[in-house]
Motif scaffolding. Sequence first.
Motif, PDB file in Angstrom:
ATOM      1  N   SER A 115       0.819  -1.217   0.000  1.00  0.00           N
ATOM      2  CA  SER A 115       0.000   0.000   0.000  1.00  0.00           C
ATOM      3  C   SER A 115       0.851   1.265   0.000  1.00  0.00           C
ATOM      4  N   LYS A 116       2.134   1.129   0.257  1.00  0.00           N
ATOM      5  CA  LYS A 116       3.018   2.293   0.309  1.00  0.00           C
ATOM      6  C   LYS A 116       3.753   2.548  -1.005  1.00  0.00           C
ATOM      7  N   LEU A 117       3.590   1.658  -1.975  1.00  0.00           N
ATOM      8  CA  LEU A 117       4.230   1.876  -3.272  1.00  0.00           C
ATOM      9  C   LEU A 117       3.643   3.124  -3.903  1.00  0.00           C
ATOM     10  N   SER A 118       4.466   3.932  -4.561  1.00  0.00           N
ATOM     11  CA  SER A 118       3.925   5.161  -5.136  1.00  0.00           C
ATOM     12  C   SER A 118       4.431   5.473  -6.535  1.00  0.00           C
ATOM     13  N   GLY A 119       5.600   5.054  -6.894  1.00  0.00           N
ATOM     14  CA  GLY A 119       6.149   5.370  -8.205  1.00  0.00           C
ATOM     15  C   GLY A 119       5.659   4.410  -9.277  1.00  0.00           C
ATOM     16  N   LYS A 120       5.503   4.919 -10.479  1.00  0.00           N
ATOM     17  CA  LYS A 120       4.995   4.108 -11.579  1.00  0.00           C
ATOM     18  C   LYS A 120       5.824   2.848 -11.790  1.00  0.00           C
ATOM     19  N   GLU A 121       7.138   2.982 -11.865  1.00  0.00           N
ATOM     20  CA  GLU A 121       7.998   1.820 -12.142  1.00  0.00           C
ATOM     21  C   GLU A 121       7.812   0.723 -11.112  1.00  0.00           C
ATOM     22  N   GLU A 122       7.843   1.090  -9.838  1.00  0.00           N
ATOM     23  CA  GLU A 122       7.723   0.075  -8.796  1.00  0.00           C
ATOM     24  C   GLU A 122       6.315  -0.513  -8.749  1.00  0.00           C
ATOM     25  N   ILE A 123       5.304   0.283  -9.054  1.00  0.00           N
ATOM     26  CA  ILE A 123       3.934  -0.230  -9.053  1.00  0.00           C
ATOM     27  C   ILE A 123       3.726  -1.197 -10.207  1.00  0.00           C
ATOM     28  N   VAL A 124       4.179  -0.845 -11.397  1.00  0.00           N
ATOM     29  CA  VAL A 124       4.030  -1.746 -12.552  1.00  0.00           C
ATOM     30  C   VAL A 124       4.771  -3.058 -12.283  1.00  0.00           C
ATOM     31  N   ALA A 125       5.982  -2.976 -11.754  1.00  0.00           N
ATOM     32  CA  ALA A 125       6.749  -4.196 -11.442  1.00  0.00           C
ATOM     33  C   ALA A 125       6.020  -5.043 -10.402  1.00  0.00           C
ATOM     34  N   ALA A 126       5.475  -4.401  -9.374  1.00  0.00           N
ATOM     35  CA  ALA A 126       4.758  -5.132  -8.323  1.00  0.00           C
ATOM     36  C   ALA A 126       3.459  -5.734  -8.852  1.00  0.00           C
ATOM     37  N   LEU A 127       2.770  -5.025  -9.762  1.00  0.00           N
ATOM     38  CA  LEU A 127       1.574  -5.595 -10.397  1.00  0.00           C
ATOM     39  C   LEU A 127       1.931  -6.876 -11.133  1.00  0.00           C
ATOM     40  N   LYS A 128       2.994  -6.827 -11.916  1.00  0.00           N
ATOM     41  CA  LYS A 128       3.415  -8.009 -12.677  1.00  0.00           C
ATOM     42  C   LYS A 128       3.760  -9.158 -11.738  1.00  0.00           C
ATOM     43  N   GLN A 129       4.446  -8.846 -10.648  1.00  0.00           N
ATOM     44  CA  GLN A 129       4.798  -9.893  -9.683  1.00  0.00           C
ATOM     45  C   GLN A 129       3.555 -10.472  -9.013  1.00  0.00           C
ATOM     46  N   SER A 130       2.580  -9.628  -8.712  1.00  0.00           N
ATOM     47  CA  SER A 130       1.366 -10.123  -8.062  1.00  0.00           C
ATOM     48  C   SER A 130       0.574 -11.024  -9.000  1.00  0.00           C
ATOM     49  N   PHE A 131       0.567 -10.690 -10.286  1.00  0.00           N
ATOM     50  CA  PHE A 131      -0.117 -11.560 -11.244  1.00  0.00           C
ATOM     51  C   PHE A 131       0.648 -12.866 -11.440  1.00  0.00           C
ATOM     52  N   ALA A 132       1.964 -12.827 -11.436  1.00  0.00           N
ATOM     53  CA  ALA A 132       2.756 -14.060 -11.543  1.00  0.00           C
ATOM     54  C   ALA A 132       2.431 -14.984 -10.370  1.00  0.00           C
ATOM     55  N   PHE A 133       2.350 -14.401  -9.168  1.00  0.00           N
ATOM     56  CA  PHE A 133       1.982 -15.176  -7.981  1.00  0.00           C
ATOM     57  C   PHE A 133       0.578 -15.762  -8.157  1.00  0.00           C
ATOM     58  N   ALA A 134      -0.361 -14.961  -8.628  1.00  0.00           N
ATOM     59  CA  ALA A 134      -1.743 -15.426  -8.814  1.00  0.00           C
ATOM     60  C   ALA A 134      -1.801 -16.584  -9.802  1.00  0.00           C
ATOM     61  N   HIS A 135      -1.063 -16.486 -10.899  1.00  0.00           N
ATOM     62  CA  HIS A 135      -1.044 -17.586 -11.877  1.00  0.00           C
ATOM     63  C   HIS A 135      -0.513 -18.868 -11.247  1.00  0.00           C
ATOM     64  N   THR A 136       0.528 -18.748 -10.441  1.00  0.00           N
ATOM     65  CA  THR A 136       1.089 -19.927  -9.777  1.00  0.00           C
ATOM     66  C   THR A 136       0.050 -20.575  -8.869  1.00  0.00           C
ATOM     67  N   GLN A 137      -0.675 -19.758  -8.125  1.00  0.00           N
ATOM     68  CA  GLN A 137      -1.674 -20.288  -7.198  1.00  0.00           C
ATOM     69  C   GLN A 137      -2.875 -20.880  -7.929  1.00  0.00           C
ATOM     70  N   ILE A 138      -3.274 -20.278  -9.037  1.00  0.00           N
ATOM     71  CA  ILE A 138      -4.369 -20.857  -9.828  1.00  0.00           C
ATOM     72  C   ILE A 138      -3.964 -22.237 -10.336  1.00  0.00           C
ATOM     73  N   GLY A 139      -2.687 -22.420 -10.571  1.00  0.00           N
ATOM     74  CA  GLY A 139      -2.193 -23.728 -11.018  1.00  0.00           C
ATOM     75  C   GLY A 139      -2.448 -24.842 -10.022  1.00  0.00           C
ATOM     76  N   THR A 140      -2.798 -24.504  -8.777  1.00  0.00           N
ATOM     77  CA  THR A 140      -3.085 -25.529  -7.771  1.00  0.00           C
ATOM     78  C   THR A 140      -4.525 -26.032  -7.840  1.00  0.00           C
ATOM     79  N   VAL A 141      -5.354 -25.410  -8.678  1.00  0.00           N
ATOM     80  CA  VAL A 141      -6.762 -25.815  -8.789  1.00  0.00           C
ATOM     81  C   VAL A 141      -6.841 -27.021  -9.729  1.00  0.00           C
ATOM     82  N   THR A 142      -7.435 -28.088  -9.229  1.00  0.00           N
ATOM     83  CA  THR A 142      -7.550 -29.336  -9.991  1.00  0.00           C
ATOM     84  C   THR A 142      -9.011 -29.757 -10.097  1.00  0.00           C
ATOM     85  N   ASN A 143      -9.268 -30.795 -10.888  1.00  0.00           N
ATOM     86  CA  ASN A 143     -10.620 -31.355 -10.942  1.00  0.00           C
ATOM     87  C   ASN A 143     -11.062 -31.813  -9.557  1.00  0.00           C
TER      88      ASN A 143
END
Length: 192
Positions: A115-143
């Motif tokens: 919540s303390k991130l403020s600069g564009k570069e760091e926010i864009v990088a953190a967004l990408k990292q958060s989505f990478a984490f989300a994709h990894t976790q979605i990979g745990t969903v099985t039938n």
Amino acid sequence: MAGTLALFSVTAPAQQRDYKDTYTAADAGKAIAPAAALDVMLTQLEVQVIRAAEAMPAEKYGFAPSTANFATGSPAKFDGVRTFAQQATHLISANYYFYSTLGKTKPPVDMQAMSKLSGKEEIVAALKQSFAFAHTQIGTVTNANAFTAIEGADGMHTPATLAAFGVAHGYDHYGQMVEYLRMNGIVPSGSK
């Protein structure tokens, strides 16, 4: 806040994804694994959010609507409305919250720092990292577990519903980001 990203333990930023090439007509009628189907939804959101975050000029990351943006006499109240940066950092935190619950794992970042991130570069990088984490976790969903009740999911109850809600929630904030872009004379890439 230079150096804030050094606090993160995610090792690689998400690569830019393109959801348009995910499935073809030849896939029609075939069963798709829950993780793959949910991942397509997340990728669609990710592409749009990252493009919006990259489109907003760095000097406009502090922008939030105010009564000055609307016709005189507008009854709209904007006290406390999130800035563009805060919309993005809220999404970062939400990605870690929802998808760590889904995967039953601890977020690999300092959640208070998000919540303390403020600069564009760091926010864009953190967004990408958060989505990478989300994709990894979605990979745990099985039938086997897609519709099995989980604890601590704020009423979403199953991995599939939690993953879908994470995407739906993301689109709420993406919509705000789009409005902020338009209010600053920028046409979002999803509108072209």
